[in-house]
Motif scaffolding. Structure first.
Motif, PDB file in Angstrom:
ATOM      1  N   LEU A  55       0.838  -1.201   0.000  1.00 40.79           N
ATOM      2  CA  LEU A  55       0.000   0.000   0.000  1.00 40.79           C
ATOM      3  C   LEU A  55       0.872   1.250   0.000  1.00 40.79           C
ATOM      4  CD1 LEU A  55      -2.975   0.773   0.156  1.00 40.79           C
ATOM      5  CD2 LEU A  55      -2.812   0.722   2.621  1.00 40.79           C
ATOM      6  N   VAL A  56       1.845   1.273   0.917  1.00 42.06           N
ATOM      7  CA  VAL A  56       2.714   2.442   1.003  1.00 42.06           C
ATOM      8  C   VAL A  56       3.496   2.616  -0.296  1.00 42.06           C
ATOM      9  CG1 VAL A  56       4.707   3.407   2.190  1.00 42.06           C
ATOM     10  CG2 VAL A  56       2.880   2.335   3.496  1.00 42.06           C
ATOM     11  N   PHE A  57       4.008   1.488  -0.808  1.00 46.34           N
ATOM     12  CA  PHE A  57       4.783   1.566  -2.038  1.00 46.34           C
ATOM     13  C   PHE A  57       3.942   2.139  -3.165  1.00 46.34           C
ATOM     14  CE2 PHE A  57       6.000  -0.499  -6.064  1.00 46.34           C
ATOM     15  CZ  PHE A  57       7.290   0.001  -6.187  1.00 46.34           C
ATOM     16  N   SER A  58       2.713   1.648  -3.294  1.00 46.21           N
ATOM     17  CA  SER A  58       1.938   2.114  -4.439  1.00 46.21           C
ATOM     18  C   SER A  58       1.513   3.562  -4.252  1.00 46.21           C
ATOM     19  CB  SER A  58       0.823   1.126  -4.727  1.00 46.21           C
ATOM     20  OG  SER A  58      -0.384   1.493  -4.384  1.00 46.21           O
ATOM     21  N   ILE A  59       1.295   3.998  -3.011  1.00 43.60           N
ATOM     22  CA  ILE A  59       0.982   5.417  -2.797  1.00 43.60           C
ATOM     23  C   ILE A  59       2.170   6.284  -3.182  1.00 43.60           C
ATOM     24  CG2 ILE A  59       0.525   7.160  -1.041  1.00 43.60           C
ATOM     25  CD1 ILE A  59      -1.053   5.028   0.489  1.00 43.60           C
ATOM     26  N   VAL A  60       3.353   5.904  -2.676  1.00 43.63           N
ATOM     27  CA  VAL A  60       4.526   6.736  -2.926  1.00 43.63           C
ATOM     28  C   VAL A  60       4.868   6.733  -4.412  1.00 43.63           C
ATOM     29  CG1 VAL A  60       6.991   6.945  -2.494  1.00 43.63           C
ATOM     30  CG2 VAL A  60       5.435   6.474  -0.612  1.00 43.63           C
ATOM     31  N   ARG A  61       4.889   5.543  -5.027  1.00 47.75           N
ATOM     32  CA  ARG A  61       5.309   5.472  -6.420  1.00 47.75           C
ATOM     33  C   ARG A  61       4.363   6.244  -7.326  1.00 47.75           C
ATOM     34  NH1 ARG A  61       5.535   0.524 -10.483  1.00 47.75           N
ATOM     35  NH2 ARG A  61       3.417   1.313 -10.693  1.00 47.75           N
ATOM     36  N   ASN A  62       3.058   6.098  -7.071  1.00 51.67           N
ATOM     37  CA  ASN A  62       2.103   6.757  -7.964  1.00 51.67           C
ATOM     38  C   ASN A  62       1.855   8.202  -7.600  1.00 51.67           C
ATOM     39  OD1 ASN A  62       1.543   4.375  -9.480  1.00 51.67           O
ATOM     40  ND2 ASN A  62       0.348   3.639  -7.752  1.00 51.67           N
ATOM     41  N   GLY A  63       2.094   8.558  -6.341  1.00 46.30           N
ATOM     42  CA  GLY A  63       1.707   9.883  -5.881  1.00 46.30           C
ATOM     43  C   GLY A  63       2.798  10.920  -5.977  1.00 46.30           C
ATOM     44  N   VAL A  64       4.050  10.497  -5.805  1.00 46.72           N
ATOM     45  CA  VAL A  64       5.137  11.476  -5.795  1.00 46.72           C
ATOM     46  C   VAL A  64       5.214  12.298  -7.088  1.00 46.72           C
ATOM     47  CG1 VAL A  64       7.651  11.665  -5.798  1.00 46.72           C
ATOM     48  CG2 VAL A  64       6.504  10.421  -3.982  1.00 46.72           C
ATOM     49  N   PRO A  65       4.982  11.673  -8.281  1.00 46.10           N
ATOM     50  CA  PRO A  65       5.046  12.500  -9.507  1.00 46.10           C
ATOM     51  C   PRO A  65       4.091  13.694  -9.485  1.00 46.10           C
ATOM     52  CG  PRO A  65       5.025  10.192 -10.079  1.00 46.10           C
ATOM     53  CD  PRO A  65       4.809  10.261  -8.603  1.00 46.10           C
ATOM     54  N   ALA A  66       3.015  13.631  -8.713  1.00 49.13           N
ATOM     55  CA  ALA A  66       2.073  14.749  -8.707  1.00 49.13           C
ATOM     56  C   ALA A  66       2.714  16.004  -8.140  1.00 49.13           C
ATOM     57  CB  ALA A  66       0.839  14.395  -7.887  1.00 49.13           C
ATOM     58  N   PHE A  67       3.819  15.839  -7.431  1.00 47.69           N
ATOM     59  CA  PHE A  67       4.429  17.010  -6.812  1.00 47.69           C
ATOM     60  C   PHE A  67       5.430  17.697  -7.723  1.00 47.69           C
ATOM     61  CE2 PHE A  67       2.696  14.561  -3.423  1.00 47.69           C
ATOM     62  CZ  PHE A  67       2.141  15.521  -2.606  1.00 47.69           C
ATOM     63  N   THR A  68       5.634  17.147  -8.904  1.00 42.64           N
ATOM     64  CA  THR A  68       6.411  17.896  -9.886  1.00 42.64           C
ATOM     65  C   THR A  68       5.528  18.107 -11.099  1.00 42.64           C
ATOM     66  OG1 THR A  68       7.269  15.889 -10.875  1.00 42.64           O
ATOM     67  CG2 THR A  68       8.607  16.896  -9.148  1.00 42.64           C
ATOM     68  N   GLN A  69       5.842  19.126 -11.873  1.00 40.97           N
ATOM     69  CA  GLN A  69       5.014  19.429 -13.029  1.00 40.97           C
ATOM     70  C   GLN A  69       5.907  19.930 -14.155  1.00 40.97           C
ATOM     71  OE1 GLN A  69       1.630  18.904 -12.650  1.00 40.97           O
ATOM     72  NE2 GLN A  69       1.640  18.964 -14.872  1.00 40.97           N
ATOM     73  N   THR A  70       5.516  19.637 -15.376  1.00 41.91           N
ATOM     74  CA  THR A  70       6.323  20.032 -16.530  1.00 41.91           C
ATOM     75  C   THR A  70       5.896  21.415 -17.035  1.00 41.91           C
ATOM     76  OG1 THR A  70       6.396  17.727 -17.123  1.00 41.91           O
ATOM     77  CG2 THR A  70       7.111  19.305 -18.789  1.00 41.91           C
ATOM     78  N   TYR A  71       6.866  22.275 -17.206  1.00 44.27           N
ATOM     79  CA  TYR A  71       6.585  23.613 -17.717  1.00 44.27           C
ATOM     80  C   TYR A  71       7.370  23.824 -18.996  1.00 44.27           C
ATOM     81  CZ  TYR A  71       4.459  24.805 -13.253  1.00 44.27           C
ATOM     82  OH  TYR A  71       3.641  24.840 -12.162  1.00 44.27           O
ATOM     83  N   VAL A  72       6.836  24.677 -19.869  1.00 46.33           N
ATOM     84  CA  VAL A  72       7.542  25.072 -21.077  1.00 46.33           C
ATOM     85  C   VAL A  72       7.826  26.566 -20.961  1.00 46.33           C
ATOM     86  CG1 VAL A  72       7.486  25.095 -23.587  1.00 46.33           C
ATOM     87  CG2 VAL A  72       6.179  23.381 -22.321  1.00 46.33           C
ATOM     88  N   THR A  73       9.084  26.932 -21.092  1.00 45.78           N
ATOM     89  CA  THR A  73       9.425  28.351 -21.005  1.00 45.78           C
ATOM     90  C   THR A  73       9.361  28.952 -22.412  1.00 45.78           C
ATOM     91  OG1 THR A  73      10.948  27.666 -19.294  1.00 45.78           O
ATOM     92  CG2 THR A  73      11.073  29.960 -20.025  1.00 45.78           C
ATOM     93  N   VAL A  74       8.461  29.882 -22.582  1.00 52.06           N
ATOM     94  CA  VAL A  74       8.213  30.432 -23.915  1.00 52.06           C
ATOM     95  C   VAL A  74       8.389  31.954 -23.883  1.00 52.06           C
ATOM     96  CG1 VAL A  74       6.561  30.557 -25.801  1.00 52.06           C
ATOM     97  CG2 VAL A  74       6.505  28.631 -24.240  1.00 52.06           C
ATOM     98  N   PRO A  75       9.222  32.494 -24.785  1.00 54.64           N
ATOM     99  CA  PRO A  75       9.309  33.964 -24.891  1.00 54.64           C
ATOM    100  C   PRO A  75       8.151  34.451 -25.754  1.00 54.64           C
ATOM    101  CG  PRO A  75      10.936  32.924 -26.316  1.00 54.64           C
ATOM    102  CD  PRO A  75      10.122  31.822 -25.736  1.00 54.64           C
ATOM    103  N   ILE A  76       7.301  35.304 -25.201  1.00 61.63           N
ATOM    104  CA  ILE A  76       6.138  35.756 -25.957  1.00 61.63           C
ATOM    105  C   ILE A  76       6.210  37.264 -26.165  1.00 61.63           C
ATOM    106  CG2 ILE A  76       3.629  35.962 -25.950  1.00 61.63           C
ATOM    107  CD1 ILE A  76       3.535  33.395 -24.393  1.00 61.63           C
ATOM    108  N   THR A  77       6.069  37.649 -27.391  1.00 65.10           N
ATOM    109  CA  THR A  77       6.025  39.073 -27.699  1.00 65.10           C
ATOM    110  C   THR A  77       4.579  39.524 -27.565  1.00 65.10           C
ATOM    111  OG1 THR A  77       7.747  38.624 -29.303  1.00 65.10           O
ATOM    112  CG2 THR A  77       6.713  40.802 -29.365  1.00 65.10           C
ATOM    113  N   LEU A  78       4.343  40.406 -26.634  1.00 67.94           N
ATOM    114  CA  LEU A  78       2.978  40.842 -26.347  1.00 67.94           C
ATOM    115  C   LEU A  78       2.651  42.035 -27.246  1.00 67.94           C
ATOM    116  CD1 LEU A  78       3.431  40.511 -22.540  1.00 67.94           C
ATOM    117  CD2 LEU A  78       2.124  38.968 -23.985  1.00 67.94           C
ATOM    118  N   GLU A  79       2.196  41.714 -28.466  1.00 66.53           N
ATOM    119  CA  GLU A  79       1.980  42.759 -29.465  1.00 66.53           C
ATOM    120  C   GLU A  79       0.881  43.717 -29.030  1.00 66.53           C
ATOM    121  OE1 GLU A  79       1.083  40.578 -32.895  1.00 66.53           O
ATOM    122  OE2 GLU A  79       3.112  39.780 -33.127  1.00 66.53           O
ATOM    123  N   ALA A  80       1.223  44.983 -29.119  1.00 66.67           N
ATOM    124  CA  ALA A  80       0.300  46.012 -28.649  1.00 66.67           C
ATOM    125  C   ALA A  80      -0.957  46.072 -29.503  1.00 66.67           C
ATOM    126  CB  ALA A  80       0.993  47.372 -28.634  1.00 66.67           C
TER     127      ALA A  80
END
Lengths: 452, 495, 271
Positions: A55-80
């Motif tokens: 039980l503990v193993f499956s909680i930790v293995r499946n749950g820990v990824p929720a605490f990291t998240q993938t981001y994409v860094t994008v330079p955006i030109t905010l056209e006036a």
């Protein structure tokens, strides 16, 4: 025949036993049975502990990824000209620009990010944005609305990647899974690989999961447990404010003052039965009594708290009575002996001495209430409702909200497997709370434990 | 709004009463507390109780009675034709109530003016009004008949008058109580006695809450069950072998037979007990008879962690870990090569996980019971040359048997009432089948599915949940009573 | 001086039953309960077909020593036994000894009657069953009847063998426990204050029984009552604070004690 004569002959016959130093066959057999029996016990405990470990193993293995998240860094030109057609930087006008106006800007930004990272692709710009969460436009827009001075500049935005990309980085999604996926192709993943090397795509700690609100069905990457955590918090306030005084009052009466009669028996029987009534029945009671009959608002943490109060009361009463009982009668006698009334003896002397025990019992009762789910489903604290933070204290008690375990259930029911990760992650948070509460109870008990 | 104001006003009156009562007592004692019968604070508290308690009781009683009175009053003016349109008087009345509440909220949020909410009539554009109300976040379904609007307004009017009367009466009562208590106060007055009577009443009231809760449970189950049995034949409910509620909510095509649900409940509980009882019992025997102190000190709390884990965690464990694991074992391409299991949610999944949850329940109850078997019996057996296991099997176990039977019954009652594990792990198919690898469903799971969502509370499809709850309550109550009786009897016999 | 008196053994007792063999022989026995030294340097020789009484004030270690003779102290985790106890010249604390087999040879009767929650018959048949003493049902019946007769209980219970043993009176229960103990055909019978929970009449019956049992067994009885020791035993050992102070013929101990502590106890000054 009398009792005596049989004896002598028998006794001498039985004198022919062998040496004790040699085990006879029967003893060996019996000892083997003994060893087997002992082994069964060890096996049983082993199985139990193995289940716990699984039980503990499956909680930790499946749950820990929720605490990291993938981001994409994008330079955006905010056209006036797109974002502020009037050119006056008037916040009202800027907030009049809807999210879809931001899409082309994000597309351009993503393409320039690709160029910078030397990634070549023949994918169309709108296809590329499938790598991003559909919340991206809204994220950019909110930042612009709150800070209009950014318009005209080129800004770096950290945008949530879509749940498929996030899942790919966490190993949940593989190329083969995407064959029939409408949102993402394997080609996207090749780009993701390259972008990750270039540092454009990265995984970081996910504070939004802990503090954020729930998100709709197609944005699992955005869902957080924060709002339902507040829901649980307000419920616990209700439980604490009601169950503790009522539980203590009931226990004092039953333990210190109640005469031994039919009526007291009736109360006792009721308490021990309520302790064993299935929690879902309390949900039915809450629905019928608090919502249908008393007209309290549905899905409100106040109602949840009331239901959990009724459910927790037996636990608190039982533990409070145990701690009252452990205060020796000599204390009461001493107080009565100097002329205190029975009630003064209880409130001035017995109750303070029993307080640590009462507190421990209350914390354990609260922990039990915190993890309870079934009754909350019936009073409507489930569904896509923890999408906003409460606006204040009254709103916290009365406005529809979920609670941690109900939120976990909600995620477990949704179709997108990306929500499962959130559910496991939610369980980790829930268990952290429960563990700290139980630890606190244990520490209190150790600290204040009194041996009479 | 007035309700939020009554409480602070009452508290102010109580505070004034405290000061007056205490002051008057001190004056009558010429400023020397030793001349008083009771400590000065008791006089103040006496005034507070007299000012608060009767008023609060009236407030609570009014809150219960007023909606009933207003309801009956307004529902009399619902016309025959309206009743037929809505289906029944109750349904028509609930439309009225919903609109009335909608109007109130809309006014509160400033979507429409109070004047408009009061005076809107059939001559005005009702759709317009509805839009304003929905704009304030209150969804109104269907068309609003002019009569409904009229009744809703009437409902609000009567309620407002009632609330006004309530405010006045409550405040008057509070003032009168305070005044009476203060006027009673002299130095001979036994304020402590009187306060203690009041406190005792509060204590008794708190203790009685357990009775009220039970009554509340029974009433809420009974009334709705009766309502259900009026709409749906009892024979079909108790002996029907098909469970297929229609989703429309009001269609007559629903078949609501409880037997498949009872079978699922029974089957899953049986699997759970088959897992929990042997493991729990042997663990208890080992821990109480064989384990050294350190082993016991570690293994027992570790096992008991299993009991402290919320059921939602077990539910998720069943759905996402155990289910897929079982499918990969017993399923189509499983490594056993048997094709027994199609989906992860099955009797086996839910039963196994529920069994894990019950292990500590069985083991700690049995542990207590085994420990309560007197040491003299073990000594007697060991002294005859029995091995430890012979002693356990032939002397300790028979002596502990009634207690262990009680523990198993309690575990069974817990299994029957368990909700989250079956909702997530057992599936939704209501069927009677012997195959433990098939999906089945239980009474508790169907209570949840019938009462969540937007079902109309007056339809048989929603009301059946109360009848299911009643069945569940009766079953578990029976098991608990028998189990507690056995355990208590057993304790008495050993002592 | 302790040593001196303790070492004195049955060589002195020329007057009484000269042909009796030594059944149990203890040398330098020490028992520790955790850090407490409960039994110190006890040397004693117990004769076959005789009744030996252990007397002494509460907490003097007489019961503890008794429990060493069939290794019942093994069931107490903190208890530790040193020294040597020989039964028929075999060291019962030898590693090869199985306490289960030992206890079949050395039966025990406890302070409080402790019949199992089973029928009278099953209580007596329990020992023979676990030790496999009966080949078939009728042999078992014989053993049960014989044991109950020897325990002088047969006539009282023969019509209700299937009723629970817990339903008997206190004295009957204790005799049932004695029957249960002798059903396994032990050679030594240890009795730990067997009459302390009984009324005078029941005590009388049990004492009568002990006197009869002496013909076949080596009986060791721990008792609080000096009168009882005097009435039933041939040899008496006096324990005090974990030491065996004096061991001699019962007559000698009661009439002519050599140690002043024994004398004080006999005359009621300590205890």
């Amino acid at each position: 025949m009398t009792d005596a004569p049989a004896t002598i002959a028998d006794a001498s016959a039985s004198r022919s036993k062998g040496s004790l130093l040699e085990k006879d066959a029967r003893t060996k057999k019996r000892n083997a049975a003994e060893t087997r029996f002992k082994a069964y016990g060890i096996i049983a405990i082993g199985i139990g502990l193995a289940f716990l470990a699984a039980l503990v193993f499956s909680i930790v293995r499946n749950g820990v990824p929720a605490f990291t998240q993938t981001y994409v860094t994008v330079p955006i030109t905010l056209e006036a000209e797109t974002l502020d057609p009037e050119g006056n930087r008037d916040p009202a006008d800027i907030s009049g620009v809807m999210t879809f106006a931001y899409s082309p800007l994000i597309q351009q930004g993503l393409q320039s990010a690709l160029e910078e990272a030397d990634v070549e692709t023949d994918m169309s710009a709108s296809d590329l944005t499938k790598m991003l969460s559909s919340s991206a436009e809204n994220t950019v827009r909110q930042r612009v609305v709150s800070n209009p001075d950014l318009i005209g500049e080129t800004e770096e935005f950290r945008l949530l990647a879509s749940s498929r990309v996030d899942g790919y980085l966490k190993g949940r999604v593989e190329r083969a899974d995407l064959e029939r996926d409408r949102n993402l192709d394997a080609a996207h993943l090749d780009i993701v690989d390259q972008l990750q090397e270039a540092g454009v795509v990265s995984r970081t700690f996910n504070m939004d999961f802990i503090l954020g609100t729930d998100a709709s069905d197609n944005r699992p990457e955005q869902a957080g447990i924060g709002a339902s955590m507040l829901g649980s918090f307000f419920m616990m306030l209700v439980v604490l404010a009601l169950a503790l005084p009522i539980g203590v009052a009931a226990s004092i009466y039953l333990e210190e003052f109640a005469p031994k009669n039919k009526f007291t028996d009736l109360i006792e029987v009721n308490i021990s039965n309520l302790a064993a009534v299935p929690s879902i029945v309390f949900g039915i009671l809450g629905l019928a009594a608090f919502i249908q009959f008393a007209g309290l608002p549905q899905s409100a943490p106040l109602v949840g708290g009331l239901v959990l109060t009724l459910m927790t009361l037996p636990t608190i009463i039982i533990s409070t009575r145990a701690s009252l009982k452990s205060v020796p009668p000599s204390i009461r006698d001493a107080a009565l002996g100097v002329g205190a009334s029975p009630m003064q003896a209880v409130f001035h002397h017995v109750l303070p001495l029993a307080a640590p025990g009462i507190l421990t019992g209350t914390i354990i009762g609260l922990a039990q209430a915190l993890g309870e789910t079934a009754p909350l489903l019936l009073i409507g604290m489930v569904g896509f409702i923890a999408s906003n933070y409460p606006e204040g204290v009254a709103s916290g008690f009365l406005d529809p909200n979920s609670a941690m375990p109900a939120q976990i259930y909600e995620w477990a029911k949704r179709a997108d497997p990306a929500f499962y990760e959130r559910a496991w992650g939610g369980i980790i948070i829930l268990l952290v709370f429960l563990l700290s509460m139980n630890l606190l109870a244990i520490i209190l008990r150790r600290r204040f434990e009194r041996r009479w | 709004m007035p309700f939020y104001w009554i409480l602070p006003v009452l508290l102010v009156i109580a505070a004034v009463g405290y000061v007056l009562g205490r002051g008057r007592a001190m004056r009558s004692a010429d400023g020397d507390a030793r001349n008083l019968h009771s400590l000065p604070n008791y006089y103040g508290v006496h005034a507070v109780i007299a000012g608060l308690v009767p008023a609060a009781l009236l407030l609570a009683a009014w809150a219960v009675v007023q909606p009933i009175v207003v309801d009956t009053w307004v529902s009399q003016s619902i016309s025959e034709s309206r009743m037929q349109e809505a289906g029944s008087r109750g349904l028509a009345m609930s439309e009225v109530r919903r609109l009335a509440a909608g109007l109130e909220t809309a006014v509160e949020r400033g979507a429409i003016t109070a004047e408009r909410a009061r005076s809107a009539s059939q001559s005005m554009d009702i759709d317009d009004l509805r839009e304003a109300v929905s704009g304030a976040g209150i969804a109104l379904t269907g068309n609003i008949a002019p009569e409904t609007l009229e009744n809703a307004q009437r409902y609000n009017r009567i309620s407002a008058v009632g609330s006004a009367i309530k405010t006045v009466l409550v405040l008057l009562l509070s003032l009168a109580g305070t005044a009476y208590a203060v006027s009673q106060t002299t130095k001979e007055f036994r304020a402590r006695k009187s306060v203690e009577h009041g406190v005792m009443a509060l204590l008794i009231g708190a203790a009685c809450l357990a009775i009220f809760t039970t009554i509340g449970i029974v009433l809420s189950l009974i009334f709705n069950t009766i309502e259900f049995l009026r709409l749906y034949p009892a024979m079909d409910f108790f002996f029907g072998t098909t469970w297929s509620p229609s989703f429309t909510g009001r269609g007559g095509a629903s078949q609501l037979g409880i037997l498949p649900l009872l079978w699922g409940t029974f089957y899953i509980s049986l699997v759970a007990l088959l897992v929990a009882v042997p493991i729990g019992l042997f663990a208890a025997i080992y821990l109480s008879e064989y384990a050294s102190k350190p082993v016991r000190g570690i293994a027992k709390p570790l096992l008991e962690i299993l009991a402290g884990i919320p059921t939602i965690v077990y539910g998720l464990f069943a759905l996402l870990t155990v289910g897929p694991l079982l499918v990969s074992t017993f399923g189509d391409d499983g490594w056993l090569g048997v094709d027994w299991m199609d989906g992860g949610t099955a009797v086996m999944t839910a039963g196994l996980v529920m069994g894990i949850m019950l292990i500590p329940f069985v083991s700690s109850l049995s542990d207590d019971i085994i420990n309560s078997v007197p040491q003299a019996m073990r000594d007697g057996s060991l002294g005859l040359g029995a091995t430890h296991s012979e002693t356990v099997r032939q002397v300790v176990m028979p002596a502990a048997l009634p207690g262990i039977v009680g523990a198993v019954l309690l575990a069974a009652s817990r299994a029957i009432g368990e909700t989250m594990i079956v909702v997530l792990g057992a599936g939704a198919a209501a069927q009677i089948s012997g195959n433990p690898f098939e999906s089945m469903t239980t009474v508790t799971a169907k209570i949840v599915s019938q009462l969540t969502g937007d079902a109309d509370f007056n339809s048989p499809e929603a009301l059946v949940a109360f009848a299911l709850g009643m069945t569940l309550f009766v079953f578990t109550l029976g098991l608990n009573v028998v189990a507690l009786y056995i355990v208590r009897k057993y304790r008495e016999e050993l002592e | 001086m302790n040593q001196e008196t303790a070492v004195r053994n049955d060589r002195d007792t020329t007057s009484h039953l000269p042909n009796n063999q030594i059944k149990v022989s203890a040398r330098k026995v020490q028992v520790y309960y955790g850090d407490t030294h409960a039994i110190k340097d006890v040397d004693v020789d117990i004769e076959d077909r005789n009744v030996t009484a252990f007397i002494g004030p509460s907490g003097c270690g007489k019961s503890t020593f008794l429990r060493c003779i069939n290794r019942m102290n093994d069931t107490i985790p903190i208890a530790r036994v040193e020294g040597q106890i020989l039964i028929d010249d075999e060291d019962i604390y030898d590693k090869r000894i199985d306490p289960v087999q030992l206890r079949a040879k050395v039966g025990m009767v406890f302070q409080k009657p402790n019949p199992f929650p089973k029928s009278i018959y099953d209580n007596v048949a329990y020992g023979p069953k676990i030790h496999g003493l009966a080949k078939n049902k009728s042999e078992l019946n014989d053993i049960v009847e014989k044991s109950l007769r020897r325990a002088a209980l047969w006539n009282e219970v023969k019509d209700r063998l299937q009723l629970p043993g817990t339903g008997l009176s206190g004295g009957q229960q204790q005799r049932l426990c004695i029957a249960r103990a002798i059903a396994t055909e032990p050679e030594i019978l240890l009795m730990d204050e067997p009459c302390s929970a009984l009324d005078p009449i029941a005590t009388d019956q049990v004492e009568e029984l002990i006197r009869e049992l002496k013909g076949n067994y080596s009986v060791v009885i721990v008792t609080h009552s000096m009168q009882q020791a005097h009435r039933v035993s041939q040899k008496t050992a006096f324990f005090h604070l974990g030491n065996l102070v004096e061991y001699d013929d019962t007559e000698t101990i009661f009439k002519n004690p050599k140690d002043e502590r024994t004398e004080s106890y006999i005359t009621g000054r300590i205890g």
